[in-house]
Design an enzyme around this catalytic site. Structure first.
Site, mmCIF file in Angstrom:
data_model
loop_
_atom_site.group_PDB
_atom_site.id
_atom_site.type_symbol
_atom_site.label_atom_id
_atom_site.label_comp_id
_atom_site.label_asym_id
_atom_site.label_seq_id
_atom_site.Cartn_x
_atom_site.Cartn_y
_atom_site.Cartn_z
ATOM 1 N N GLN A 83 4.315 5.006 -1.578
ATOM 2 C CA GLN A 83 3.369 4.593 -0.546
ATOM 3 C C GLN A 83 2.497 5.771 -0.134
ATOM 4 O OE1 GLN A 83 5.012 2.348 2.669
ATOM 5 N NE2 GLN A 83 3.021 2.016 3.577
ATOM 6 N N PHE A 84 1.349 5.892 -0.789
ATOM 7 C CA PHE A 84 0.436 6.998 -0.506
ATOM 8 C C PHE A 84 -0.104 6.947 0.918
ATOM 9 C CE2 PHE A 84 -2.537 3.734 -1.734
ATOM 10 C CZ PHE A 84 -3.684 3.996 -0.990
ATOM 11 N N THR A 85 -0.088 5.776 1.548
ATOM 12 C CA THR A 85 -0.646 5.648 2.896
ATOM 13 C C THR A 85 0.175 6.397 3.948
ATOM 14 O OG1 THR A 85 0.499 3.556 3.286
ATOM 15 C CG2 THR A 85 -1.742 3.434 2.375
#
Length: 150
Positions: free
Chosen positions: A78-80
């Site tokens: 999850q890059f967010t």
């Protein structure tokens, strides 16, 4: 590296209406990778996650680890988790690692935690739109940043 750890009764990942992965009791891990992450970040997080005493003992106290309960683990990239909302209303993801570096680190993280647990873990698919279902147990949700070891 950043993780959001959720204690779950069960969790699953669906991609394009197809079940990709599912687990029973254990942990759902959302993993964010930033550009300067290294093996030492993986080692720190894996040791912390598998030994974190967030499962109830027979007296109802959070005194047991994932290893103690022989729980399952689902890891989703999850890059967010590295979103910056400092300016404006549109998050910036400039701190998140590019795929070329993040994918090998994600795979290494998954392999390392699988080895630490002595069992195969379940995963999402990197750089893919996923539908995550979970039944949070508690709820218990913990955030850990390998660069800010509080």
């Amino acid at each position: 590296m950043r993780v959001v750890i959720q204690r779950v009764l069960k969790a699953s990942v669906t991609i394009n209406h197809q079940l990709k992965s599912s687990i029973g009791q254990g942990l759902l891990i959302f993993l964010g990778i930033e550009e300067n992450d290294k093996q030492e970040d993986i080692d720190f997080l894996v040791k912390k996650i598998v030994n974190l005493r967030i499962f109830n003992d027979n007296k109802g106290a959070m005194n047991r680890s994932l290893l103690d309960i022989e729980g399952e683990l689902l890891c989703v990239s999850q890059f967010t988790l590295f979103a910056s909302t400092k300016k404006g209303n549109r998050p910036s993801y400039i701190r998140a690692s590019k795929s070329e570096k993040a994918i090998p680190l994600y795979e290494k993280f998954c392999a390392t935690i699988s080895s630490a647990m002595s069992k195969i873990i379940q995963t999402g698919t990197f750089k893919t739109n996923m539908k995550i279902k979970l039944i949070n147990d508690g709820p218990v949700t913990i955030c850990i940043d390998s660069k800010n070891r509080e």
